[in-house]
Design a protein around this motif. Structure first.
Motif, short mmCIF file in Angstrom:
data_model
loop_
_atom_site.label_atom_id
_atom_site.label_comp_id
_atom_site.label_asym_id
_atom_site.label_seq_id
_atom_site.Cartn_x
_atom_site.Cartn_y
_atom_site.Cartn_z
N MET A 1 0.76 -1.02 0.05
CA MET A 1 -0.09 0.06 -0.02
C MET A 1 0.79 1.12 -0.07
O MET A 1 2.15 1.07 0.30
N ARG A 2 0.37 2.38 -0.38
CA ARG A 2 0.99 3.66 -0.47
C ARG A 2 0.99 4.42 0.82
O ARG A 2 0.00 4.05 1.52
N ILE A 3 1.73 5.51 0.88
CA ILE A 3 1.66 6.39 2.07
C ILE A 3 0.42 6.76 2.54
O ILE A 3 -0.24 6.57 3.69
N GLY A 4 -0.46 7.22 1.42
CA GLY A 4 -1.74 7.85 1.85
C GLY A 4 -2.80 6.79 2.22
O GLY A 4 -3.64 7.00 3.32
N GLN A 5 -2.55 5.62 1.84
CA GLN A 5 -3.33 4.60 2.24
C GLN A 5 -3.21 4.02 3.62
O GLN A 5 -4.07 3.73 4.60
N LEU A 6 -1.77 3.89 4.06
CA LEU A 6 -1.47 3.72 5.30
C LEU A 6 -1.76 4.64 6.27
O LEU A 6 -2.51 4.35 7.53
N ALA A 7 -1.66 5.83 5.94
CA ALA A 7 -2.28 7.11 6.77
C ALA A 7 -3.70 6.88 6.93
O ALA A 7 -4.34 7.17 8.21
N GLN A 8 -4.33 6.56 6.03
CA GLN A 8 -5.89 6.52 6.26
C GLN A 8 -6.18 5.35 7.17
O GLN A 8 -7.19 5.43 7.79
N LEU A 9 -5.55 4.19 6.71
CA LEU A 9 -5.71 3.14 7.69
C LEU A 9 -5.75 3.11 9.14
O LEU A 9 -6.59 2.58 9.74
N VAL A 10 -4.70 3.68 9.37
CA VAL A 10 -4.16 3.84 10.73
C VAL A 10 -4.81 5.12 11.32
O VAL A 10 -4.91 5.51 12.75
N GLY A 11 -5.30 6.09 10.65
CA GLY A 11 -5.79 7.42 11.09
C GLY A 11 -4.75 8.51 11.58
O GLY A 11 -4.96 9.17 12.63
N VAL A 12 -3.57 8.74 10.89
CA VAL A 12 -2.62 9.64 10.85
C VAL A 12 -2.21 10.38 9.54
O VAL A 12 -2.95 9.83 8.59
N GLU A 13 -1.59 11.46 9.64
CA GLU A 13 -1.20 12.12 8.49
C GLU A 13 0.28 11.68 7.80
O GLU A 13 0.94 10.86 8.59
N THR A 14 0.33 11.73 6.69
CA THR A 14 1.47 11.07 5.81
C THR A 14 2.45 11.85 6.60
O THR A 14 3.62 11.08 6.73
N GLN A 15 2.36 13.30 6.98
CA GLN A 15 3.78 13.72 7.62
C GLN A 15 4.15 13.06 8.85
O GLN A 15 5.29 12.91 9.12
N THR A 16 3.25 12.40 9.64
CA THR A 16 3.50 11.85 10.65
C THR A 16 4.24 10.25 10.52
O THR A 16 5.23 10.28 11.17
N ILE A 17 3.90 9.93 9.26
CA ILE A 17 4.43 8.60 8.86
C ILE A 17 5.96 8.96 8.68
O ILE A 17 6.80 8.06 9.00
N ARG A 18 6.25 10.12 7.77
CA ARG A 18 7.62 10.05 7.44
C ARG A 18 8.35 10.60 8.79
O ARG A 18 9.61 10.31 8.70
N PHE A 19 7.98 11.31 9.58
CA PHE A 19 8.58 11.65 10.77
C PHE A 19 8.95 10.52 11.36
O PHE A 19 10.25 10.37 12.13
N TYR A 20 8.19 9.58 11.70
CA TYR A 20 8.29 8.45 12.49
C TYR A 20 9.40 7.53 11.79
O TYR A 20 10.19 6.83 12.46
N GLU A 21 9.36 7.54 10.45
CA GLU A 21 10.55 6.78 9.66
C GLU A 21 11.77 7.70 10.01
O GLU A 21 12.90 6.85 10.20
N LYS A 22 12.01 8.91 10.09
CA LYS A 22 13.10 9.52 10.43
C LYS A 22 13.69 9.35 11.77
O LYS A 22 14.66 9.39 12.11
N GLN A 23 12.69 9.07 12.64
CA GLN A 23 12.97 8.76 14.05
C GLN A 23 13.32 7.46 14.37
O GLN A 23 13.82 7.04 15.29
N GLY A 24 13.24 6.71 13.16
CA GLY A 24 13.59 5.32 13.27
C GLY A 24 12.65 4.38 13.84
O GLY A 24 12.93 3.12 14.37
N LEU A 25 11.49 4.97 14.28
CA LEU A 25 10.44 4.01 14.84
C LEU A 25 9.60 3.24 13.70
O LEU A 25 8.97 2.26 14.12
N LEU A 26 9.65 3.59 12.52
CA LEU A 26 9.23 2.92 11.56
C LEU A 26 10.31 2.38 10.41
O LEU A 26 11.31 3.19 10.18
N PRO A 27 10.24 1.03 10.12
CA PRO A 27 11.45 0.67 9.28
C PRO A 27 11.12 1.26 8.05
O PRO A 27 10.05 1.53 7.34
#
Length: 135
Positions: A1-27
């Motif tokens: 799935m793409r980032i927008g789909q993941l964001a919608q699935l979990v209920g967060v913004e796409t920027q949040t996903i990118r932030f967690y990736e940069k922080q090393g919390l998401l692979p």
């Protein structure tokens, strides 16, 4: 799935996903040839875990530590309990500080009725007086 789909699935913004990736919390996700990120169900589970931890008020460092335990599940959970005990203690301290703040605000509000003009406002006078005492 793409980032927008993941964001919608979990209920967060796409920027949040990118932030967690940069922080090393998401692979880091795999990428398609066109550069789009491709996320898996595992990313969704990890993101939902992070989101729930944030709802509980856990810091990013605490979440990272909990994830390290998830990644090595054959350890005793004493360290997890200690982490949570520390977090509970911190939350209790914050609650105490917020209750003290509430008392100050209620006291300030009681110092003024609605029929005064601003130059006689007890709230503004109380805040100004408090500012002088803190300097």
């Amino acid at each position: 799935m793409r980032i927008g789909q993941l964001a919608q699935l979990v209920g967060v913004e796409t920027q949040t996903i990118r932030f967690y990736e940069k922080q090393g919390l998401l692979p880091p996700p795999d990428r398609q040839e066109n550069g789009y990120r491709i996320y898996t169900e595992k990313h969704g589970e990890r993101l939902a875990f992070i989101r729930h931890c944030r709802i509980l008020g856990l810091s990013l460092a605490e979440i990272h530590e909990l994830q390290s335990f998830q990644d090595d599940p054959h350890q005793p959970c004493n360290a997890i309990n200690a982490l949570l005990d520390d977090h509970i203690s911190h939350m209790r301290s914050q609650i105490t500080a917020l209750q003290a703040l509430e008392k100050q605000l209620v006291s300030l509000r009681a110092s003024c009725n609605n029929n005064r003009e601003v130059d006689a406002c007890g709230v503004l006078a109380g805040i100004s007086e408090g500012s002088l005492h803190q300097q």
